[in-house]
Design an enzyme around this catalytic site. Structure first.
Site, PDB file in Angstrom:
ATOM      1  N   CYS A  97       1.466  -1.636  -0.188  1.00 34.42           N
ATOM      2  CA  CYS A  97      -0.022   0.222   0.196  1.00 34.42           C
ATOM      3  C   CYS A  97       0.899   1.477   0.046  1.00 34.42           C
ATOM      4  O   CYS A  97       2.166   0.891   0.479  1.00 34.42           O
ATOM      5  CB  CYS A  97      -0.281  -0.085   1.401  1.00 34.42           C
ATOM      6  SG  CYS A  97      -1.962   1.403   1.067  1.00 34.42           S
ATOM      7  N   CYS A 129      -0.296   4.876   6.553  1.00 34.38           N
ATOM      8  CA  CYS A 129      -0.745   4.777   8.224  1.00 34.38           C
ATOM      9  C   CYS A 129      -0.211   4.373   9.186  1.00 34.38           C
ATOM     10  O   CYS A 129       0.499   2.878   8.914  1.00 34.38           O
ATOM     11  CB  CYS A 129      -2.080   4.028   7.739  1.00 34.38           C
ATOM     12  SG  CYS A 129      -2.921   4.299   6.793  1.00 34.38           S
ATOM     13  N   GLY A 186      -3.702  -3.347   0.631  1.00 36.37           N
ATOM     14  CA  GLY A 186      -4.320  -2.052   0.275  1.00 36.37           C
ATOM     15  C   GLY A 186      -5.457  -1.113  -0.236  1.00 36.37           C
ATOM     16  O   GLY A 186      -6.193  -1.470   0.801  1.00 36.37           O
ATOM     17  N   GLU A 187      -5.358   0.344  -0.424  1.00 32.33           N
ATOM     18  CA  GLU A 187      -6.472   1.019  -0.408  1.00 32.33           C
ATOM     19  C   GLU A 187      -7.554   1.363  -2.039  1.00 32.33           C
ATOM     20  O   GLU A 187      -6.515   1.276  -2.777  1.00 32.33           O
ATOM     21  CB  GLU A 187      -5.677   2.828  -0.380  1.00 32.33           C
ATOM     22  CG  GLU A 187      -6.195   4.199  -1.445  1.00 32.33           C
ATOM     23  CD  GLU A 187      -7.900   3.930   0.015  1.00 32.33           C
ATOM     24  OE1 GLU A 187      -7.924   4.068   1.158  1.00 32.33           O
ATOM     25  OE2 GLU A 187      -9.219   3.953  -0.790  1.00 32.33           O
ATOM     26  N   SER A 210     -11.646   5.616   6.956  1.00 30.82           N
ATOM     27  CA  SER A 210     -10.408   5.563   8.466  1.00 30.82           C
ATOM     28  C   SER A 210     -10.786   6.869   8.810  1.00 30.82           C
ATOM     29  O   SER A 210     -10.321   7.773   7.767  1.00 30.82           O
ATOM     30  CB  SER A 210      -9.845   4.962   7.448  1.00 30.82           C
ATOM     31  OG  SER A 210      -9.892   3.351   7.302  1.00 30.82           O
ATOM     32  N   LEU A 211     -11.099   6.764  10.276  1.00 34.32           N
ATOM     33  CA  LEU A 211     -11.149   8.419  10.367  1.00 34.32           C
ATOM     34  C   LEU A 211      -9.685   8.494  10.950  1.00 34.32           C
ATOM     35  O   LEU A 211      -9.075   9.516  11.040  1.00 34.32           O
ATOM     36  CB  LEU A 211     -12.669   8.410  10.918  1.00 34.32           C
ATOM     37  CG  LEU A 211     -13.172   9.759  11.538  1.00 34.32           C
ATOM     38  CD1 LEU A 211     -12.080  10.865  11.062  1.00 34.32           C
ATOM     39  CD2 LEU A 211     -14.399  10.208  12.309  1.00 34.32           C
ATOM     40  N   HIS A 212     -10.286   7.692  12.717  1.00 35.99           N
ATOM     41  CA  HIS A 212      -9.171   7.480  13.480  1.00 35.99           C
ATOM     42  C   HIS A 212      -9.262   8.737  14.585  1.00 35.99           C
ATOM     43  O   HIS A 212      -7.844   8.503  15.581  1.00 35.99           O
ATOM     44  CB  HIS A 212      -7.873   6.584  13.445  1.00 35.99           C
ATOM     45  CG  HIS A 212      -8.017   5.528  12.232  1.00 35.99           C
ATOM     46  ND1 HIS A 212      -9.398   4.532  12.428  1.00 35.99           N
ATOM     47  CD2 HIS A 212      -7.984   5.949  10.840  1.00 35.99           C
ATOM     48  CE1 HIS A 212      -9.024   4.125  11.400  1.00 35.99           C
ATOM     49  NE2 HIS A 212      -8.501   4.113  10.415  1.00 35.99           N
ATOM     50  N   HIS A 235      -4.295  -2.931  17.815  1.00 36.20           N
ATOM     51  CA  HIS A 235      -3.610  -4.328  17.082  1.00 36.20           C
ATOM     52  C   HIS A 235      -2.181  -3.823  17.400  1.00 36.20           C
ATOM     53  O   HIS A 235      -1.879  -3.132  16.254  1.00 36.20           O
ATOM     54  CB  HIS A 235      -3.859  -5.261  16.344  1.00 36.20           C
ATOM     55  CG  HIS A 235      -5.879  -5.409  16.950  1.00 36.20           C
ATOM     56  ND1 HIS A 235      -6.120  -5.734  15.649  1.00 36.20           N
ATOM     57  CD2 HIS A 235      -6.339  -6.121  17.667  1.00 36.20           C
ATOM     58  CE1 HIS A 235      -7.072  -5.545  15.702  1.00 36.20           C
ATOM     59  NE2 HIS A 235      -7.742  -6.222  16.818  1.00 36.20           N
ATOM     60  N   CYS A 273      -7.245  -6.492  12.055  1.00 34.60           N
ATOM     61  CA  CYS A 273      -6.810  -5.226  11.564  1.00 34.60           C
ATOM     62  C   CYS A 273      -5.890  -4.587  12.016  1.00 34.60           C
ATOM     63  O   CYS A 273      -5.412  -4.399  12.842  1.00 34.60           O
ATOM     64  CB  CYS A 273      -8.305  -3.945  12.109  1.00 34.60           C
ATOM     65  SG  CYS A 273      -8.233  -2.528  11.327  1.00 34.60           S
TER      66      CYS A 273
HETATM   67  S1  SF4 Z   1      -4.404   1.094   6.999  1.00 38.61           S
HETATM   68 FE1  SF4 Z   1      -5.237   0.842   4.635  1.00 38.61          FE
HETATM   69  S2  SF4 Z   1      -4.835   2.449   3.500  1.00 38.61           S
HETATM   70 FE2  SF4 Z   1      -3.532   2.523   5.349  1.00 38.61          FE
HETATM   71  S3  SF4 Z   1      -1.248   1.412   5.459  1.00 38.61           S
HETATM   72 FE3  SF4 Z   1      -2.797  -0.062   5.340  1.00 38.61          FE
HETATM   73  S4  SF4 Z   1      -3.648  -1.091   4.222  1.00 38.61           S
HETATM   74 FE4  SF4 Z   1      -2.989   1.143   3.144  1.00 38.61          FE
END
Ligand code: SF4
Length: 344
Positions: A112, A116, A157-158, A211-213, A287, A330
């Site tokens: 990806c 993040c 991935g995104e 994805s907000l966080h 996690h 996750c």
């Molecule tokens: S959370 Fe999703 S978008 Fe962010 S690095 Fe991981 S796989 Fe990529």
């Protein structure tokens, strides 16, 4: 020359195949039937096409299904499968059984680009976009295939960074000539790419998870570098302008980090920025990943956070952690080891 794969092609693409091969156009619908409804594994099995047609088709095409390389099973029943894609790269897929539901979590890219901070996939960098064939092969080739009830694009991935292939795969899943699933059985998760989120909303009817966080600009930038160029405010403006029908759902994923994004100021700001959006928040326990300075709050604090958001009128749930012992939960998917030494 390797043969082109039929599995993962849309009806329009199959029509183009029939033209190229010199078959009548109606044969495309018959091929789609064999691929997505009758679970065929060889062109020779397409018995309502003439022998000559099957021979012509077999010259340049194959079905194109690939078995997983390996499987791992968690104590809680979650299973993780490893696939070889993109000529020697690797991805992972998770299957999460839960009472009468079986959810598949598919990957849309090998690695990806989004980086993040809390995610193992982000740490391995980007190796390539999966084709619609490689996305849907994760579903079709599994032993659990016939039991799968829901699909989430929350693996590696995104998805909206690979919008063309993701949209093709969604079209196959939800079209009458494809698997015929209701779009409400599928959720696509994104960090919020303003360039493609509108396209996704317009061209598919599947649920959206963002994805907000963190509701705070600087803090979110630290967690998710995408905030530098695609701010959550801009993404929320797009969501606000879009007419979601009663069936379609938008949700926000919120990984809770102890002492960081779990304060009353966060609850207040979340309720401010989400004002006017019919949505839900899914809280996910962090996690731990190697090298991370963050920790997960205690369950008691997670419940308190949920209750405080519910009291503000935002429907909030806590997502059960599944498959943590096999790194299928996750943020834990990674094929860094397998991809080592392979060219990108
Ligand atoms: S959370 Fe999703 S978008 Fe962010 S690095 Fe991981 S796989 Fe990529």
């Amino acid at each position: 020359m390797p043969k082109d794969k039929l599995y993962g092609k849309t009806l329009n693409e199959l029509i183009a195949v029939t033209r190229r091969v010199g078959m009548p156009g109606y044969a495309a619908k018959q091929i789609a039937d064999w691929l997505y409804k009758k679970e065929i594994t060889s062109i020779d099995g397409m018995t309502n096409l003439s022998k000559r047609m099957r021979e012509l088709l077999s010259v340049d095409y194959e079905i194109g299904l690939t078995d997983p390389v390996s499987a791992t099973e968690s104590r809680d029943g979650t299973r993780k499968y490893l696939y070889n894609v993109l000529n020697d790269k690797y991805i992972e897929t998770a299957i999460i059984p839960d009472k009468e539901r079986t959810t598949i979590c598919v990957s849309s890219q090998a690695g990806c680009k989004m980086g993040c901070l809390f995610c193992m996939t982000g740490k391995q960098g980007f190796q390539g976009n999966l084709s619609s064939n490689e996305i849907l092969n994760q579903f079709r080739s599994l032993p659990e295939f016939s039991k799968i009830t829901n699909m989430v694009y929350m693996g590696m991935g995104e998805p909206l960074d690979n919008i063309t292939e993701v949209l093709k795969s969604l079209e196959i899943m939800t079209s009458e000539w494809g698997y015929g699933w209701s779009p409400t059985r599928i959720t696509v998760s994104t960090v919020g790419l303003k360039g493609t989120i509108k396209e996704f909303l317009e061209k598919s009817r599947c649920h959206l998870a963002i994805s907000l966080h963190s509701p705070f600009d600087e803090e979110r930038r630290k967690l998710m570098p995408i905030q530098h160029t695609n701010s959550i405010k801009e993404v929320l403006d797009i969501i606000r302008d879009f007419d979601f029908n009663s069936q379609r759902r938008v949700s926000f994923e919120y990984i809770l980090f102890k002492g960081m994004n779990d304060t009353t100021a966060h609850i207040k700001e979340l309720s401010r920025i989400l004002n006017g959006i019919k949505c839900r928040i899914n809280i996910i326990r962090f996690h731990k990943i190697p090298g991370s300075e963050y920790h997960s709050p205690d369950l008691e604090n997670i419940i308190e956070f949920r209750e405080a958001l519910n009291a503000k009128g935002i429907l909030t749930t806590i997502r059960a952690s599944r498959g943590e012992d096999i790194n299928a939960a996750c943020g834990l998917l990674s094929t860094m080891e397998q991809n080592k030494g392979k060219k990108s």
